[in-house]
Design an enzyme around this catalytic site. Structure first.
Site, PDB file in Angstrom:
ATOM      1  N   ARG A  29       0.816  -1.221   0.000  1.00  0.00           N
ATOM      2  CA  ARG A  29       0.000   0.000   0.000  1.00  0.00           C
ATOM      3  C   ARG A  29       0.850   1.270   0.000  1.00  0.00           C
ATOM      4  O   ARG A  29       0.428   2.294   0.558  1.00  0.00           O
ATOM      5  CB  ARG A  29      -0.968   0.024   1.193  1.00  0.00           C
ATOM      6  CG  ARG A  29      -2.055  -1.011   1.127  1.00  0.00           C
ATOM      7  CD  ARG A  29      -3.204  -0.537   0.258  1.00  0.00           C
ATOM      8  NE  ARG A  29      -4.169  -1.613   0.049  1.00  0.00           N
ATOM      9  CZ  ARG A  29      -5.292  -1.748   0.751  1.00  0.00           C
ATOM     10  NH1 ARG A  29      -5.612  -0.888   1.684  1.00  0.00           N
ATOM     11  NH2 ARG A  29      -6.112  -2.746   0.485  1.00  0.00           N
ATOM     12  N   ARG A  42      -6.593  11.264  -5.961  1.00  0.00           N
ATOM     13  CA  ARG A  42      -7.766  10.514  -5.530  1.00  0.00           C
ATOM     14  C   ARG A  42      -9.000  11.423  -5.530  1.00  0.00           C
ATOM     15  O   ARG A  42     -10.093  11.015  -5.933  1.00  0.00           O
ATOM     16  CB  ARG A  42      -7.462   9.948  -4.145  1.00  0.00           C
ATOM     17  CG  ARG A  42      -8.586   9.259  -3.422  1.00  0.00           C
ATOM     18  CD  ARG A  42      -8.861   7.905  -4.001  1.00  0.00           C
ATOM     19  NE  ARG A  42      -9.853   7.238  -3.163  1.00  0.00           N
ATOM     20  CZ  ARG A  42     -11.137   7.593  -3.094  1.00  0.00           C
ATOM     21  NH1 ARG A  42     -11.588   8.598  -3.819  1.00  0.00           N
ATOM     22  NH2 ARG A  42     -11.962   6.946  -2.303  1.00  0.00           N
ATOM     23  N   ASP A  79      -6.657  -3.011  -7.665  1.00  0.00           N
ATOM     24  CA  ASP A  79      -7.204  -3.705  -6.503  1.00  0.00           C
ATOM     25  C   ASP A  79      -7.445  -5.169  -6.864  1.00  0.00           C
ATOM     26  O   ASP A  79      -7.658  -5.498  -8.034  1.00  0.00           O
ATOM     27  CB  ASP A  79      -8.515  -3.060  -6.044  1.00  0.00           C
ATOM     28  CG  ASP A  79      -8.839  -3.476  -4.613  1.00  0.00           C
ATOM     29  OD1 ASP A  79      -8.269  -2.879  -3.682  1.00  0.00           O
ATOM     30  OD2 ASP A  79      -9.625  -4.420  -4.433  1.00  0.00           O
ATOM     31  N   TYR A 155     -14.784 -12.252  -0.514  1.00  0.00           N
ATOM     32  CA  TYR A 155     -15.506 -11.016  -0.867  1.00  0.00           C
ATOM     33  C   TYR A 155     -16.654 -11.308  -1.839  1.00  0.00           C
ATOM     34  O   TYR A 155     -17.729 -10.704  -1.738  1.00  0.00           O
ATOM     35  CB  TYR A 155     -14.544  -9.988  -1.480  1.00  0.00           C
ATOM     36  CG  TYR A 155     -13.573  -9.422  -0.467  1.00  0.00           C
ATOM     37  CD1 TYR A 155     -13.923  -8.335   0.334  1.00  0.00           C
ATOM     38  CD2 TYR A 155     -12.309  -9.982  -0.293  1.00  0.00           C
ATOM     39  CE1 TYR A 155     -13.040  -7.829   1.279  1.00  0.00           C
ATOM     40  CE2 TYR A 155     -11.412  -9.483   0.653  1.00  0.00           C
ATOM     41  CZ  TYR A 155     -11.788  -8.404   1.439  1.00  0.00           C
ATOM     42  OH  TYR A 155     -10.925  -7.917   2.380  1.00  0.00           O
TER      43      TYR A 155
HETATM   44  O1  CP3 Z   1      -0.051  -2.030  -2.376  1.00  0.00           O
HETATM   45  C1  CP3 Z   1      -0.270  -1.122  -3.199  1.00  0.00           C
HETATM   46  O2  CP3 Z   1       0.139   0.071  -3.020  1.00  0.00           O
HETATM   47  C2  CP3 Z   1      -0.941  -1.460  -4.500  1.00  0.00           C
HETATM   48  C3  CP3 Z   1      -2.362  -1.309  -4.599  1.00  0.00           C
HETATM   49  C4  CP3 Z   1      -3.289  -2.206  -3.801  1.00  0.00           C
HETATM   50  C5  CP3 Z   1      -4.517  -1.749  -3.263  1.00  0.00           C
HETATM   51  N1  CP3 Z   1      -5.200  -2.814  -2.759  1.00  0.00           N
HETATM   52  C6  CP3 Z   1      -4.956  -0.342  -3.299  1.00  0.00           C
HETATM   53  C7  CP3 Z   1      -6.052   0.091  -2.421  1.00  0.00           C
HETATM   54  C8  CP3 Z   1      -3.214  -3.582  -3.540  1.00  0.00           C
HETATM   55  C9  CP3 Z   1      -2.102  -4.563  -3.833  1.00  0.00           C
HETATM   56  C10 CP3 Z   1      -4.449  -3.952  -2.895  1.00  0.00           C
HETATM   57  C11 CP3 Z   1      -4.768  -5.327  -2.504  1.00  0.00           C
HETATM   58  C12 CP3 Z   1      -6.006  -5.592  -1.779  1.00  0.00           C
HETATM   59  N2  CP3 Z   1      -7.233  -5.011  -1.949  1.00  0.00           N
HETATM   60  C13 CP3 Z   1      -6.152  -6.618  -0.818  1.00  0.00           C
HETATM   61  C14 CP3 Z   1      -5.062  -7.583  -0.389  1.00  0.00           C
HETATM   62  C15 CP3 Z   1      -4.079  -6.951   0.518  1.00  0.00           C
HETATM   63  C16 CP3 Z   1      -4.641  -6.535   1.861  1.00  0.00           C
HETATM   64  O3  CP3 Z   1      -4.713  -5.308   2.077  1.00  0.00           O
HETATM   65  O4  CP3 Z   1      -4.998  -7.405   2.654  1.00  0.00           O
HETATM   66  C17 CP3 Z   1      -7.480  -6.594  -0.368  1.00  0.00           C
HETATM   67  C18 CP3 Z   1      -8.097  -7.489   0.685  1.00  0.00           C
HETATM   68  C19 CP3 Z   1      -8.164  -5.579  -1.101  1.00  0.00           C
HETATM   69  C20 CP3 Z   1      -9.602  -5.186  -1.031  1.00  0.00           C
HETATM   70  C21 CP3 Z   1      -9.763  -3.805  -0.538  1.00  0.00           C
HETATM   71  N3  CP3 Z   1      -9.422  -2.673  -1.243  1.00  0.00           N
HETATM   72  C22 CP3 Z   1     -10.289  -3.393   0.715  1.00  0.00           C
HETATM   73  C23 CP3 Z   1     -10.785  -4.335   1.798  1.00  0.00           C
HETATM   74  C24 CP3 Z   1     -10.259  -1.990   0.737  1.00  0.00           C
HETATM   75  C25 CP3 Z   1     -10.818  -1.089   1.814  1.00  0.00           C
HETATM   76  C26 CP3 Z   1      -9.883  -0.913   2.953  1.00  0.00           C
HETATM   77  C27 CP3 Z   1      -9.082   0.346   2.786  1.00  0.00           C
HETATM   78  O5  CP3 Z   1      -7.857   0.295   3.021  1.00  0.00           O
HETATM   79  O6  CP3 Z   1      -9.683   1.370   2.445  1.00  0.00           O
HETATM   80  C28 CP3 Z   1      -9.662  -1.549  -0.471  1.00  0.00           C
HETATM   81  C29 CP3 Z   1      -9.409  -0.156  -0.870  1.00  0.00           C
HETATM   82  C30 CP3 Z   1      -8.031   0.211  -1.351  1.00  0.00           C
HETATM   83  N4  CP3 Z   1      -7.227  -0.580  -2.123  1.00  0.00           N
HETATM   84  C31 CP3 Z   1      -7.366   1.457  -1.115  1.00  0.00           C
HETATM   85  C32 CP3 Z   1      -6.132   1.387  -1.795  1.00  0.00           C
HETATM   86  C33 CP3 Z   1      -5.082   2.469  -1.921  1.00  0.00           C
HETATM   87  C34 CP3 Z   1      -7.929   2.653  -0.354  1.00  0.00           C
HETATM   88  C35 CP3 Z   1      -9.005   3.273  -1.178  1.00  0.00           C
HETATM   89  C36 CP3 Z   1      -9.020   4.792  -1.245  1.00  0.00           C
HETATM   90  O7  CP3 Z   1      -8.038   5.445  -1.604  1.00  0.00           O
HETATM   91  O8  CP3 Z   1     -10.113   5.308  -0.983  1.00  0.00           O
END
Ligand code: CP3
Length: 346
Positions: A29, A42, A79, A155
């Site tokens: 992340r 964003r 994602d 999910y």
């Molecule tokens: O790592 C990175 O920088 C690359 C991008 C990346 C994101 N999600 C961006 C993201 C990667 C590799 C993921 C993987 C991901 N997504 C996983 C597996 C890794 C982990 O975190 O366990 C999972 C379970 C998801 C599903 C997901 N996406 C959830 C549950 C959420 C909400 C939780 C949160 O942190 O907000 C997301 C949103 C998400 N994915 C954000 C980002 C930068 C935040 C969204 C925003 O900017 O509003």
């Protein structure tokens, strides 16, 4: 795999089994809300998914942490849930909460899900890969990814994140054949998706199994290990030298078996992993990546210095990539990331 040469980025040399005096470092992340430049783009994009599907902006946020911190690897901004969306499942994100999908938990709903991912839906993500590849410094490796079938299925079945993955577990108990079909579709779509990322320029791919830790040994074997092995084999059938990192978060003592059975080139470790167990039973098999606690990074100070030293002392004598045990928390101060980099590279 030992195809790395001195000219290759440090991250790839570590993945090939080299022990480096200074470990390469990146953070899960690393493109995200703790960065003001991410929050700007964003806000322009409006929603998280509009950002994921806009190649110009997604490439920009992928590159932001590289410019600011000079990490050894960039990770594609996207994602794991774009795969179910490409299979035809409705997906949206609720601000401040997380993902929502229309749940697939019976045969009727599975019938509405495609057997193959729609390449047009994933095309913008692949275009992002091409753009990032064209602008990355030579010394920076590029990582693509997908979610592991078990985690993605949790999910798809629940329609949202769940604390204990209860709905997915209930489904594989009550109708294992239906659950297997969901897994099979994710496996096939993920193979194609990872191959497309590799063909567009990523140097390695990571398979995120965030909920691997919620299964007992037999279910772990069936729903995490076996589908992941099929993805590894499917990708290697087309790209024999593909470098693949597994991240079965929370799998603890099941990780060595996972590594042996899946054939991954390297494995990510969460922050709960016992370090001496990991050094003796896992790093002896493959290079490892991890496991600094994101809470410690957020706290900073002497505890951060101490933990960075402890992680390096545990893993620095073997092939190792410095990383967090899970994603960086959005309220982490940027100065702590700078301290981390200085400490790892000192
Ligand atoms: O790592 C990175 O920088 C690359 C991008 C990346 C994101 N999600 C961006 C993201 C990667 C590799 C993921 C993987 C991901 N997504 C996983 C597996 C890794 C982990 O975190 O366990 C999972 C379970 C998801 C599903 C997901 N996406 C959830 C549950 C959420 C909400 C939780 C949160 O942190 O907000 C997301 C949103 C998400 N994915 C954000 C980002 C930068 C935040 C969204 C925003 O900017 O509003």
């Amino acid at each position: 795999m030992s195809t790395a040469t001195q000219d290759e980025p440090a991250f790839l040399r570590a993945l090939s089994g080299e022990t480096l005096a200074t470990p390469p470092i990146w953070m899960m992340r690393q493109a995200g809300r703790y960065l003001p430049e991410y929050r700007d783009i964003r806000a322009k994009a409006g929603s998280f998914l509009s950002l994921c599907y806009n190649p110009e902006w997604a490439a920009e946020v992928t590159l932001q942490p590289i410019r600011r911190f000079g990490f050894d690897a960039a990770i594609l901004f996207s994602d794991i849930l774009v795969v179910p969306q490409a299979l035809g499942q409705k997906l949206w994100f609720v601000e401040g909460e997380g993902p929502r999908l229309e749940p697939v938990a019976d045969h009727k709903r599975l019938g509405e899900i495609a057997t193959q991912a729609d390449p047009d839906l994933l095309a913008p993500v692949i275009e992002t890969v091409r753009r990032v590849k064209a602008s990355l410094p030579r010394e920076t490796a590029f990582i693509g990814f997908c979610g592991a079938p078990w985690t993605v299925a949790t999910y798809m079945v629940a329609g949202r994140g769940t604390p204990d993955q209860g709905p997915a577990k209930a489904l594989f108990e009550s109708d294992p054949a239906l659950f297997q079909q969901i897994i099979d579709r994710i496996v096939e779509a993920s193979i194609g998706y990872l191959c497309a990322q590799i063909e567009a320029g990523v140097d390695a791919v990571q398979i995120f199994d965030s909920w691997a830790g919620s299964l007992g040994p037999e279910d772990f074997e069936r729903w995490c290990v076996h589908p992941t092995r099929r993805i590894v084999e499917g990708v290697r059938a087309r790209h024999p030298l593909a470098r693949i990192i597994g991240f079965p978060r929370g799998a603890g003592r099941l990780v060595p078996g996972y590594v042996r059975a899946t054939g991954v080139d390297a494995v990510g470790l969460d922050s709960d992993m016992d370090r001496s167990f990991a050094r003796e039973e896992i790093q002896s098999l493959v290079p490892i990546q991890g496991n600094l606690d994101p809470l410690v990074l957020r706290a900073g100070g002497r505890e951060l210095e101490r933990d960075v030293a402890a992680v390096r002392a545990a893993f620095g004598d073997g092939p190792f990539v410095f990383n967090l045990g899970h994603g960086i928390l959005p309220d982490t101060p940027i100065s702590h990331v700078e301290r981390l980099l200085a400490a790892v590279r000192a």
